[in-house]
Design a protein around this motif. Structure first.
Motif, PDB file in Angstrom:
ATOM      1  N   ALA A   1     -13.575  36.455  17.437  1.00  0.00           N
ATOM      2  CA  ALA A   1     -12.461  36.980  18.231  1.00  0.00           C
ATOM      3  C   ALA A   1     -11.475  35.862  18.521  1.00  0.00           C
ATOM      4  O   ALA A   1     -11.862  34.718  18.741  1.00  0.00           O
ATOM      5  CB  ALA A   1     -12.992  37.567  19.526  1.00  0.00           C
TER       6      ALA A   1
ATOM      7  N   ASP B   1      -3.655  47.348  25.008  1.00  0.00           N
ATOM      8  CA  ASP B   1      -4.070  45.963  25.220  1.00  0.00           C
ATOM      9  C   ASP B   1      -2.842  45.166  25.657  1.00  0.00           C
ATOM     10  O   ASP B   1      -1.730  45.702  25.682  1.00  0.00           O
ATOM     11  CB  ASP B   1      -4.770  45.407  23.970  1.00  0.00           C
TER      12      ASP B   1
ATOM     13  N   GLU C   1      -9.535  39.032  24.881  1.00  0.00           N
ATOM     14  CA  GLU C   1      -9.172  40.436  24.745  1.00  0.00           C
ATOM     15  C   GLU C   1      -9.522  40.975  23.359  1.00  0.00           C
ATOM     16  O   GLU C   1      -9.483  42.175  23.118  1.00  0.00           O
ATOM     17  CB  GLU C   1      -7.653  40.618  24.948  1.00  0.00           C
ATOM     18  N   ASP C   2      -9.794  40.079  22.464  1.00  0.00           N
ATOM     19  CA  ASP C   2      -9.961  40.437  21.057  1.00  0.00           C
ATOM     20  C   ASP C   2     -11.444  40.634  20.747  1.00  0.00           C
ATOM     21  O   ASP C   2     -12.317  40.222  21.492  1.00  0.00           O
ATOM     22  CB  ASP C   2      -9.370  39.307  20.200  1.00  0.00           C
TER      23      ASP C   2
ATOM     24  N   GLY D   1     -10.296  37.373  14.042  1.00  0.00           N
ATOM     25  CA  GLY D   1     -10.427  38.482  14.976  1.00  0.00           C
ATOM     26  C   GLY D   1      -9.878  39.806  14.485  1.00  0.00           C
ATOM     27  O   GLY D   1      -9.171  39.902  13.488  1.00  0.00           O
ATOM     28  N   ARG D   2     -10.249  40.825  15.257  1.00  0.00           N
ATOM     29  CA  ARG D   2      -9.895  42.197  14.893  1.00  0.00           C
ATOM     30  C   ARG D   2      -8.388  42.426  14.937  1.00  0.00           C
ATOM     31  O   ARG D   2      -7.820  43.084  14.083  1.00  0.00           O
ATOM     32  CB  ARG D   2     -10.598  43.156  15.870  1.00  0.00           C
ATOM     33  N   ARG D   3      -7.738  41.877  15.934  1.00  0.00           N
ATOM     34  CA  ARG D   3      -6.315  42.139  16.076  1.00  0.00           C
ATOM     35  C   ARG D   3      -5.557  41.637  14.853  1.00  0.00           C
ATOM     36  O   ARG D   3      -4.665  42.308  14.351  1.00  0.00           O
ATOM     37  CB  ARG D   3      -5.779  41.498  17.359  1.00  0.00           C
TER      38      ARG D   3
ATOM     39  N   ASP E   1     -16.366  44.907  19.273  1.00  0.00           N
ATOM     40  CA  ASP E   1     -15.995  45.701  18.105  1.00  0.00           C
ATOM     41  C   ASP E   1     -16.873  46.949  18.010  1.00  0.00           C
ATOM     42  O   ASP E   1     -16.388  48.048  17.780  1.00  0.00           O
ATOM     43  CB  ASP E   1     -16.146  44.844  16.835  1.00  0.00           C
TER      44      ASP E   1
END
Lengths: 527, 1063
Positions: free
Chosen positions: A343, B462, A347-348, A301-303, B321
């Protein structure tokens, strides 16, 4: 009563006047700065070494991706990745220029302050060596640039002439010859030297290695001169070990690495990856450096991709270089796309680049790390090439083997933690497995030059050597709206402000050298 | 016998004055000020009225005529000391009952009041003379010397405090807009307390800045405390922004150099004299309370396309994204109401909402001012306390300002008068908004794609506390995160004080000494919080303290004497001044991020960086001597001359010790020489002056600085600014001519002024290429010319006893021309730019020889010899030559002010206008780049084929996707971002009602004034589609006319209530 008042007025007035007009010079003295009598000229050397070594975005934006050492889908990097203006676009042309000349200015001032002071003879000679180093980077990138009249605003020269690159190279070579000869270990040494802590023997080796590098730049255009000075340098004595590497360790207290600062911006480290050209080559030769320099994000995921504290996975087999010329939305269409990492939770977001290798977080975005300027390994590779050409610079295979070992060992100098250390056993194995073969010598030598300058983030040099040697063979990127099409850029256009600040000389240089664009070749880059 | 006594009141008053000095009294009162309610509770003494003695009344009749003998209708006739009164009829005839010993008061607007004792008469006829304002008006001039306005040989304008303090601006200088001919006012849209750009008579010089503000005779520091440039930043206000409008009696604008020349080398930008309110001798204790409540409402000036939604290259976001990378890109598909994932991870309808303006709150602000005045036979005082709380439209941001003002004077002996003025300011501003294109700026909310609900950006983080970014550039801060998490606070304490003593040596000769001290301390705190998108650590913290002070000591002697009796008189002043000013500061920054997240303290760092704030450090001293001499020939010819010599610490001895600023002016009052029918005043003026600018500190020596050491090795460097040993401030020469006339008792008047001014040897901070070793150098070769016309027309066309209309109109025309820059190549001098061009240079403001400055230069399309647009091989427009697009400062400007009075109702409104200026719009550029602008609709389906030719000259046929085309357009062609900045606006409206004492009988109040106020109510005319033409992110003249990502234009509505307590 009345007299008393008048008297008070006059006394008050007179007191104020008298107490106030005598110390005007003192009032007009900057309290927080000092003058030429008090300053220690040595202090300029440390500043100038740091200034020059901090390349940061200067080369990340252009050269690092033109040479396909790095790749990015981030719009800010489109200048390098896609030859499409991004961010400040043309405004970035001046980055290497301004840094180079500001460094030159500091050296000039240092040399002016110690003029006719024999006790500073070594500092003066080191200054000359630094000047040669600095002007070479500038001229290599732009071509004809001011040198003979550089830095003379104090003498009233506000519009310096541009010297031809040919003349500049002549000056670099002769000045290096004089300066290395003038160095004398028995005299006073520089006290604020970030390269060698004032070790004159090492400075001498640096001087000759720089002479070698300048000489070898001329192989395409003037082989005779190249040979003369390469041989002189070899006789004089070039760098002898990785202890001679010219580098600056940054300092977390106000002088952190500009390379790492750039890569530490979450946008940047999320979307800057090692290039496919580089990683494919290293994979093909089972280069043990892969695990030292590259990693993929360990989590999904992005985070996770934005988390600098999350160590990546540096298993060599998992490392994949990203091709140049893609955006985050189009990367999935690239050949061999390894797929996004999904993700991590609701939330991701998914990370489209999650499986491409990034410069290892523990190595490159380390705020206290080495800014490499010139390494022993590069010097050995240049000697190897000279020898391969039949010049009297020793045995090519030996230099090549020295270089391979040195280049791998050099990575341990990157961080105080030694995070990028390659094991001596792995080095030995690799060196043994990759002897220099006469028929492919130029390719082998220059591909290693590509790897060592890329892995030490010295992309100015990667770019210059690619233009000179033709290695690696690069396929230009195609993209909508490019500033150069059908070929990889070969030059940086002049800073756009020159038209205003030095118009006539700028025009004369363009007249002489050719259109001021990305395609025009500099003097030594003969077709 | 008439018997209206105020016995108790009088006794009380005297008891006060005899029991102690005015100073003591004020101390007592100042204790009370802390609690404003005390002001209201102050005991008042009702007048004792003996109602039984209203005897011996007789009927009196008569007629009121004007100076020509014509009956005056509507004249108010009152029995003095009573509410008893009447008005004259259409022929001027009146009848009234009054006691024999009464006094009748005849008053009529525009005429001088007259008191006539009845003395037993039953018929009284009165002739009223027109109020000859212009003939007796006294104005404050340079150095606080009052002069008879009619004798002045130069133009000055006065604005009364009343015009500034009803509909309030948190920076009072902004209230001057449209009020004074020759004065142009602009500012930055930075929220409450932002700086003002006040320019007198055009862009005076390359370094033109605000005029010198002089408060009660003492120069005030007006240092700008930091503002935004193309790389962002906040506006930290200027010196004038600290002044409380309620304390201002009047502001007098000394426009020309002759008027201001007595301030010598500080006069170059003109001078504005501020006189604060004071008490009057022999007046009872007066208590006044003023409360003002206003609110700012953001105005959405954009007119963006509402057809295509968020996305890239025609595709709406298909993943979280993608959504988070394109929050401000409207290059998606046609909005069709379908479900689409957005930044908050939820699906929303793909339909237009365009509600960015809802991010801004309706921002209330209030000001409460209580003041106390009083005086006895030897002294007078005024003390005021005021509290302003001005909320910004940006949430979580406000300005809080408390001001205390004291003005006291005391006649110590019959010949010695001492005056003390102190103005104490405590100002706290919270979260000054980031502006322009920099991190931490909440105003990027203005670039949301049309289907983006601004609420989806809330709360800005977040669940892990990390900032939720909405574009692919993490330096574009989430507006909610910027407003709620970033911290940018300033605390300022400031004392502006003046102490003066005046001693009358003889009847015609006095000696005066003045000490002025202006001292301010700023504490600034900036925090980039934990979670900031572009930060890779736990956040950063910078603190700084700055101390600015200015000290002035001034001694002068003045004599007025006639040289030849009744023919020639002289008014001579000789004096000296010492000025010391200093700016110092220190900073402490935390290094390498907070150790513990969310704990914002300097202790929470492994190491700190600290030192002097070298860049602003300044220290200078100026010793000056001056004279002023006025020679008057009878009443019609006045010749004045002034001279001032400034001896500067900052000028090198080798170039001479100082600067001399002379002026000569003359006025000829021809109406005094020959009386003309209906002409009250006729005057021609002519003046000439030469002044010069302030000199820079430390600009003529090479300095070396020690930098941060590197791994223990010391390091040093020096400035990239080439010093110049021969620096001397430039000179400004000005010629001014004027005609001033007043007619019919000031029913009509006008003042026309022509001026021509030119600078010589302006110091240019010229750009150098780095290859010279320096980036800038000072050279003294610049020259600027300003020529212009100022017209002020005022009058009272309608005037009856109940109703009057007082309009005034002013008009300014200024033609600025840059005559020379470096004199050799005459290269342009770069001023400002906006971020899209910060490094590409497609649009800048510059000083260009032969054109008016600051000139906007922007790249045109690349064109071939016949003017066809040339497209590159990809079909994209290319960057052409930089072209002059016009000046960023208006050529014509002014205002039309109206005041209507009907009985106790007052209506005032101000319309102001500006023509002939251009705006370099970052909003326009950004909206094209992001596909928000309506211009980008063409070619959305099927692509754009640019109309023009290719490099080879053939017609361009390459079809380019809209996004690619318009992004290249905004990147290459600066001209599309240059807009016409002309406007006409209804600037201010006030509608007031005053409850008079008759109405308030039995209450503690003597009067209550209530006014509904509004500012920026209506933009009557503008030419910009997506912005307010006054938008800007900086008040610096170098950034005049450049806008982008600042607070939106605001309308202000409010209520102002003023209570005066009975004595």
């Amino acid at each position: 009563m009345k007299k008393r008042y008048i008297f008070s007025f006059l006394v008050a007035g007179a007191t104020l006047m008298a107490s106030c007009s005598k110390n005007f010079e003192e009032i007009n003295t900057q309290p927080d700065k000092t003058n030429g009598n008090l300053i220690n000229p040595n202090f300029f050397m440390s500043q100038v070494q740091m200034t020059f070594s901090q390349t940061g975005y200067d080369q990340l934006l252009f050269q690092s991706m033109w040479t396909q050492s790095l790749a990015s889908t981030f719009s800010y990097y489109s200048n390098g990745d896609k030859y499409v203006y991004g961010g400040g676009g043309t405004g970035y042309f001046n980055r290497t220029w301004n840094r180079g000349y500001s460094a030159l200015t500091l050296v000039d001032e240092m040399k002016t302050l110690i003029k006719d002071k024999p006790e500073y003879a070594n500092l003066d000679a080191c200054g000359t060596i630094l000047r040669a180093m600095f002007i070479q980077r500038i001229t290599d990138l732009y071509g004809d640039v001011p040198y003979s009249q550089e830095g003379q605003a104090k003498n009233g020269i506000f519009e310096p002439v541009f010297d031809s690159q040919k003349d500049i190279y002549t000056a670099i070579l002769t000045q290096l010859e004089q300066a290395t000869a003038a160095l004398d270990a028995s005299k006073g040494t520089p006290t604020s030297d970030l390269f060698y802590g004032g070790n004159i023997v090492q400075w001498k080796r640096l001087g000759y290695s720089l002479m070698l590098k300048a000489a070898m730049r001329l192989t395409k255009v003037d082989a005779a001169t190249a040979r003369t000075y390469a041989e002189k340098a070899f006789i004089g004595g070039t760098m002898a070990s990785i202890a001679d590497n010219a580098k600056v360790m940054t300092d977390a207290a106000g002088n952190t690495s500009s390379n790492s600062d750039a890569l530490l911006v979450p946008d940047d480290f999320r979307e800057v990856r090692w290039g496919k050209t580089l990683i494919d080559f290293m994979q093909s030769s089972n280069d043990p450096r892969i695990s030292a320099i590259a990693e993929i994000t360990a989590a999904n995921g992005r985070r996770a991709n934005e988390n600098r504290t999350l160590a990546g996975n540096n298993t060599a087999a998992l490392q994949v270089g990203m091709p140049n010329g893609y955006t985050t939305s189009t990367i999935a269409t690239a050949t061999g796309y390894p797929g996004a990492t999904p993700a991590a939770d609701a939330e991701d977001a998914a990370a489209p680049l999650g499986k491409y290798s990034r410069p290892r977080l523990s190595v490159y975005p380390d705020r206290i790390s080495a800014n490499f300027i010139y390494s022993y390994g590069e010097s050995e590779l240049l000697l190897a090439e000279a020898a391969s050409r039949g010049w009297a610079t020793g045995v090519a295979a030996t230099h090549y083997a020295n270089a391979l070992a040195a280049d791998m060992a050099t990575l341990s100098q990157y961080n105080t933690t030694g995070a990028a250390t390659v094991s001596p056993a792995a080095i030995a194995t690799y060196v043994a497995a990759h002897p220099l073969i006469a028929t492919t010598a130029l390719q082998q030598i220059n591909m290693e030059y590509y790897v060592v300058t890329s892995t030490t983030f010295n992309f100015n040099e990667t770019f210059a050597n690619w233009r000179r040697s033709g290695f690696p063979v690069l396929t230009p990127v195609t993209f909508q709206g490019q500033f150069i099409t059908g070929q990889v850029p070969r030059r940086m256009p002049y800073p756009t402000t020159l038209l205003q600040t030095n118009g006539p000389n700028y025009s004369a240089a363009v007249q002489r050298q050719g259109t001021d664009n990305f395609a025009t070749r500099v003097y030594w880059d003969k077709q | 016998m008439e018997d209206f006594k105020h016995a108790m009141g009088l006794r009380d008053r005297y008891r006060f004055s005899k029991s102690g000095s005015i100073i003591k009294l004020s101390l007592i009162l100042s204790l009370a000020v802390g609690i404003q309610s005390v002001a209201i509770a102050y005991p008042h003494n009702n007048a004792t009225i003996n109602k039984n003695k209203l005897a011996n009344k007789a009927a009196i009749t008569g007629k009121v005529v004007d100076e020509t003998g014509v009956g005056l209708p509507g004249v108010s006739i009152k029995v003095k000391g009573t509410a008893n009164g009447t008005v004259s009829d259409s022929k001027g005839v009146f009848a009234i009952n009054a006691p024999d010993d009464a006094v009748l008061v005849f008053s009529f607007l525009g005429y001088e009041s007259k008191e006539v004792a009845v003395a037993g008469k039953t018929s009284i006829s009165v002739s009223l003379a027109p109020e000859s304002k212009g003939l007796t008006e006294v104005v404050v001039t340079a150095l606080g010397i009052t002069k008879d306005q009619k004798k002045l040989g130069y133009s000055v304008s006065t604005v009364n405090g009343e015009q500034l303090n009803k509909a309030k601006e948190s920076n009072v200088a902004l209230s001057l807009q449209g009020r004074v001919a020759g004065l142009s006012v602009g500012g930055s849209n930075g929220g409450p307390g932002s700086s003002a750009r006040v320019l007198l008579r055009g862009l005076t010089s390359f370094t033109a800045s605000s005029p010198l503000y002089v408060i009660n005779g003492v120069p005030m520091d007006n240092t700008q405390r930091g503002q935004s440039g193309e790389w962002g930043g906040a506006d930290y206000g200027d010196g004038i922004s600290n002044i409380n409008p309620d304390d201002i009696e009047s502001m007098t604008v000394l426009k020309g150099q002759s008027a201001s020349a007595l301030y010598g080398s500080r006069a170059v930008n003109g001078v504005i004299l501020i006189t604060t309110k004071s008490g009057k001798k022999n007046s009872p204790i007066g208590v006044e309370f003023n409360t003002n409540f206003q609110f700012d409402k953001a105005v959405d000036n954009t007119d963006y396309q509402q057809i295509y939604g968020q996305g890239i290259q025609g595709v709406k976001p298909n993943s979280l994204d993608a959504a988070r990378n394109s929050g401000s890109l409207a290059w998606g598909s046609k909005m069709d109401g379908s479900d689409v994932i957005q930044i908050d991870g939820q699906t929303h309808k793909y339909s237009p909402v365009s509600n960015y303006i809802d991010f801004y709150r309706v921002a209330p602000s209030y000001t409460n001012t209580a003041s106390f005045t009083g005086g006895n036979e030897t002294g007078a005082f005024r003390l005021s306390a005021s509290n302003l709380r001005a909320n910004s439209m940006v949430p979580n941001s406000y300005l809080d300002r408390k001001t205390f003002n004291f003005n006291g004077s005391q006649q110590v002996t019959p010949k010695l008068n001492v005056n003390i003025v102190a103005n104490y300011v405590i100002e706290d501003s919270k979260n000054r908004s980031g502006l322009s294109d920099g991190p931490g700026n909440p105003n990027n909310v203005q670039f949301l794609a049309p289907n983006q609900d601004q609420a989806t950006l809330a709360p800005g983080v977040d669940p892990s506390g990390k900032e939720l970014t909405f574009t692919d550039d993490s330096y574009v801060t989430n507006p909610y995160f910027a407003a709620n998490n970033f911290i940018s606070n300033v605390n300022r304490t400031r004392l502006i004080s003046a102490l003066s003593a005046k001693y009358d040596l003889t009847k015609w000769l006095y000696l005066q000494g003045r000490l002025g001290y202006d001292d301010s301390n700023d504490k600034r705190l900036n925090i980039e919080p934990t979670g900031t998108g572009y930060r890779n650590d736990n956040g950063a913290m910078n603190t700084s303290q700055t101390h600015i002070n200015e000290f002035n000591a001034d001694v002068l002697i003045n004599g007025k004497h006639s040289l030849v009796e009744d023919l020639l008189s002289v008014d001579l002043t000789i004096g000296g001044n010492i000025r010391k000013s200093e700016l110092t500061g220190t900073f402490i920054n935390g290094q390498n991020g907070f150790i513990i997240p969310y704990f914002y303290s300097l202790t929470n760092f492994r190491s700190r960086d600290s030192g002097p704030q070298i860049d602003p450090a300044q220290k200078k001293q100026v010793n000056s001597a001056y004279y002023s001499a006025d020679f008057s020939l009878k009443d019609y010819l006045v010749l004045s001359t002034t001279g001032r010599y400034d001896y500067y610490s900052t000028i090198s001895k080798s170039v001479g010790p100082g600067i001399f600023s002379p002026s000569v002016s003359g006025s000829f009052i021809f109406s005094e020489l020959k009386k003309m029918e209906g002409v009250d005043l006729g005057k021609v003026r002519l003046s000439f002056a030469q002044t010069s600018a302030d000199a820079l500190s430390y600009a003529n020596t090479v300095y070396y600085s020690l930098n941060n050491s590197i791994n223990g090795f010391p390091a040093a460097g020096f400035s990239s600014q080439l010093p110049n040993l021969f620096l001397k401030p430039f000179t400004l020469k000005e010629l001014e001519a004027g005609l001033e006339m007043k007619f019919w008792g000031d029913r009509l008047g006008f003042d026309v002024t022509y001026f021509s001014r030119k600078t010589n040897n302006e110091i240019i901070n010229g750009n150098l290429d780095w290859s010279t070793g320096y980036t800038n150098r000072y050279i003294g070769t610049g020259s600027t010319q300003n020529r212009g016309l100022e017209v002020e027309i005022h009058g009272t066309p309608v005037r009856t006893s109940d109703f009057s209309w007082t309009p005034s109109f002013n008009f300014t025309y200024v033609k600025n021309k840059i005559l020379q820059t470096d004199g050799i190549t005459n290269n342009n001098i770069g001023f400002g730019t906006f971020r899209p061009a910060a490094s590409s240079g497609i649009a800048v403001t510059s000083l260009v020889v032969g054109l008016s400055g600051p000139q906007i230069l922007a790249t045109d399309y690349k064109r071939d010899a016949s003017g066809n647009v040339v497209f590159d091989a990809s079909g994209l427009p290319q960057r052409g030559d930089l072209k002059a697009m016009g000046s960023a400062i208006p050529k014509f400007y002014g205002g039309f002010n109206n005041s209507f009075n009907y009985k106790q109702i007052n209506l005032g409104f101000l319309v102001d206008y500006r023509f002939g200026n251009k705006v370099l719009s970052g909003t326009e550029n950004g909206s094209i780049f992001r596909g928000l602008n309506k211009l980008t609709l063409k070619g959305r389906e099927g692509g754009v084929v640019g109309s023009g030719v290719t490099e080879s000259g053939a017609a361009n046929t390459v079809n380019v996707p809209a996004q690619t085309y318009y992004q290249a357009l905004s990147r290459n062609v600066g001209a599309v971002s240059v807009l016409d900045g002309s406007f006409i606006k209804l600037r201010q409206v006030t509608l007031g009602y005053t409850f008079n004492s008759t109405f308030l009988k039995g209450t503690p109040f003597s009067s209550i004034g209530v006014a509904a106020v509004a500012r920026n109510l209506w933009t009557i005319m503008k030419h910009t589609d997506n912005i307010d033409p006054e938008s800007g992110f900086s008040a610096d003249p170098r950034y005049a006319g450049i806008e982008g990502a600042s607070l939106p234009f605001a309308r202000t509505y409010g209520l102002n209530v003023n209570f005066k307590l009975k004595n």
